[in-house]
Design a protein around this motif. Structure first.
Motif, short mmCIF file in Angstrom:
data_model
loop_
_atom_site.label_atom_id
_atom_site.label_comp_id
_atom_site.label_asym_id
_atom_site.label_seq_id
_atom_site.Cartn_x
_atom_site.Cartn_y
_atom_site.Cartn_z
N ASP A 140 -1.49 5.02 -10.74
CA ASP A 140 -0.73 5.76 -11.75
C ASP A 140 -0.77 7.26 -11.55
O ASP A 140 0.04 7.99 -12.13
N ASN A 141 -1.69 7.75 -10.75
CA ASN A 141 -1.72 9.19 -10.44
C ASN A 141 -0.60 9.58 -9.48
O ASN A 141 -0.23 10.76 -9.41
N PHE A 142 -0.06 8.59 -8.76
CA PHE A 142 0.91 8.89 -7.71
C PHE A 142 2.27 8.23 -7.90
O PHE A 142 3.30 8.81 -7.56
N MET A 143 2.28 7.01 -8.42
CA MET A 143 3.50 6.21 -8.38
C MET A 143 3.86 5.66 -9.76
O MET A 143 3.01 5.49 -10.63
N THR A 144 5.16 5.38 -9.93
CA THR A 144 5.64 4.69 -11.13
C THR A 144 6.65 3.63 -10.71
O THR A 144 7.26 3.71 -9.64
N PHE A 145 6.83 2.65 -11.57
CA PHE A 145 7.87 1.65 -11.38
C PHE A 145 8.17 1.01 -12.73
O PHE A 145 7.42 1.15 -13.69
N TYR B 94 6.91 3.42 4.71
CA TYR B 94 7.73 4.29 3.87
C TYR B 94 7.07 5.67 3.82
O TYR B 94 5.87 5.79 3.97
N LYS B 95 7.86 6.68 3.55
CA LYS B 95 7.33 8.02 3.34
C LYS B 95 7.09 8.23 1.84
O LYS B 95 7.94 7.91 1.02
N MET B 96 5.93 8.75 1.50
CA MET B 96 5.62 9.06 0.11
C MET B 96 5.72 10.57 -0.08
O MET B 96 4.84 11.32 0.35
N LEU B 97 6.79 11.02 -0.72
CA LEU B 97 7.03 12.44 -0.95
C LEU B 97 7.18 12.66 -2.45
O LEU B 97 7.81 11.85 -3.14
N PRO B 98 6.61 13.75 -2.98
CA PRO B 98 6.68 14.01 -4.42
C PRO B 98 8.11 13.95 -4.96
O PRO B 98 9.03 14.55 -4.40
N GLY B 99 8.30 13.18 -6.04
CA GLY B 99 9.61 13.05 -6.67
C GLY B 99 10.55 12.10 -5.97
O GLY B 99 11.65 11.85 -6.46
N ASN B 100 10.14 11.53 -4.85
CA ASN B 100 11.03 10.68 -4.05
C ASN B 100 11.07 9.25 -4.60
O ASN B 100 10.05 8.69 -4.99
N GLU B 101 12.28 8.67 -4.63
CA GLU B 101 12.43 7.26 -4.96
C GLU B 101 12.42 6.46 -3.67
O GLU B 101 13.12 6.79 -2.72
N ILE B 102 11.62 5.42 -3.65
CA ILE B 102 11.48 4.58 -2.46
C ILE B 102 12.12 3.23 -2.72
O ILE B 102 11.79 2.56 -3.70
N THR B 103 13.05 2.85 -1.88
CA THR B 103 13.66 1.54 -2.00
C THR B 103 12.64 0.48 -1.59
O THR B 103 12.11 0.51 -0.48
N LYS B 104 12.37 -0.41 -2.50
CA LYS B 104 11.38 -1.47 -2.26
C LYS B 104 11.84 -2.70 -3.03
O LYS B 104 11.95 -2.66 -4.25
N ASP B 105 12.12 -3.79 -2.34
CA ASP B 105 12.83 -4.91 -2.97
C ASP B 105 12.11 -6.25 -2.91
O ASP B 105 12.69 -7.25 -2.47
N PRO B 106 10.86 -6.33 -3.36
CA PRO B 106 10.23 -7.64 -3.42
C PRO B 106 11.02 -8.57 -4.34
O PRO B 106 11.48 -8.16 -5.40
N ILE C 146 0.86 -1.18 0.00
CA ILE C 146 0.00 0.00 0.00
C ILE C 146 0.90 1.23 0.00
O ILE C 146 1.62 1.47 0.95
N CYS C 147 0.86 1.99 -1.09
CA CYS C 147 1.77 3.11 -1.26
C CYS C 147 1.06 4.40 -0.86
O CYS C 147 0.13 4.84 -1.52
N SER C 148 1.51 5.02 0.19
CA SER C 148 0.87 6.23 0.69
C SER C 148 1.88 6.98 1.54
O SER C 148 3.07 6.78 1.43
N PHE C 149 1.39 7.89 2.42
CA PHE C 149 2.31 8.52 3.36
C PHE C 149 3.10 7.43 4.08
O PHE C 149 4.28 7.53 4.31
N VAL C 150 2.37 6.42 4.49
CA VAL C 150 2.98 5.25 5.10
C VAL C 150 2.53 4.06 4.29
O VAL C 150 1.36 3.87 4.05
#
Length: 206
Positions: free
Chosen positions: A101-106, A65-77, A16-20
């Motif tokens: 897709d409004n918030f995240m890309t991968f 995780y913190k969801m901040l605009p432009g931030n890359e989040i380390t996530k390693d499934p 779940i990708c959000s502030f947390v």
């Protein structure tokens, strides 16, 4: 008869990708383990997990995780095919929420091929080995928050307690490539078998 001679494993990871961002790892149903262990001529065992973010609870299933605009989040499934599993088609399905897709890309990691006639299923062929084989799912083990995301957009996610956070559900599947009666020659055929088995499990759980 053919289905009774095929080894299938299915597992899932919900992010779940959000502030947390919270994650959970679990077998879809207990039947999955029973099915894998039924076959004595061959076997496939897989697991799907990721690194704990050390968020204080010592539980990789509840990473934050913190969801901040432009931030890359380390996530390693990563999907691990356990040693001595039979030759298999290994799949990952990445199901995005409507607002993801409004918030995240991968990007998908190297080595995975998009399955024809799908937009969210990737596969690779795995050969039997006496060692565990690990395959990362996301390129560079990262997801990225889009730069155009605004504070107002983020605030709307939890407006009036709706918790409408974007989600990414990762599910891993493995289907034996060579059945005892008849070989499974294509990834498309293997995916049809895995999808049918999952639907049967979901119906049984309903």
């Amino acid at each position: 008869m053919k289905k009774s001679k095929i080894v299938i494993a299915i597992i899932s990871l919900l992010s779940i990708c959000s502030f947390v961002i919270g994650t959970s790892v679990a077998w879809l149903t207990s039947k999955t383990e029973d099915l894998v262990n039924t076959f004595t001529y061959g076997d496939i065992n897989i697991k799907l997990d990721e690194t704990d973010t050390n968020d204080g609870d010592e539980n990789a299933n509840t990473n934050e995780y913190k969801m901040l605009p432009g931030n890359e989040i380390t996530k390693d499934p990563k999907v691990t095919v356990i040693a001595n599993s039979e030759d298999s088609y290994l799949f990952v399905k990445l199901t995005k929420s409507e607002n993801f897709d409004n918030f995240m890309t991968f990007e998908i990691a190297e080595g995975w091929t998009l399955l024809e006639e799908t937009t969210d299923v990737y596969y690779r062929e795995v050969t039997k080995s006496d060692k565990d084989q690990e395959f990362i799912v996301l390129k560079d083990n990262k997801v990225k928050v889009k730069e155009e995301v605004t504070k107002a957009m983020l605030n709307e996610l939890d407006k009036d307690g709706t918790n409408n956070y974007p989600t990414l559900t990762i599910t891993a599947y493995a289907v034996q490539r060579d059945g005892q009666i008849e070989a499974i020659d294509t990834a498309k055929e293997a995916w049809a078998i895995a999808s049918a088995e999952e639907a049967k499990q979901e119906q049984a759980d309903a």
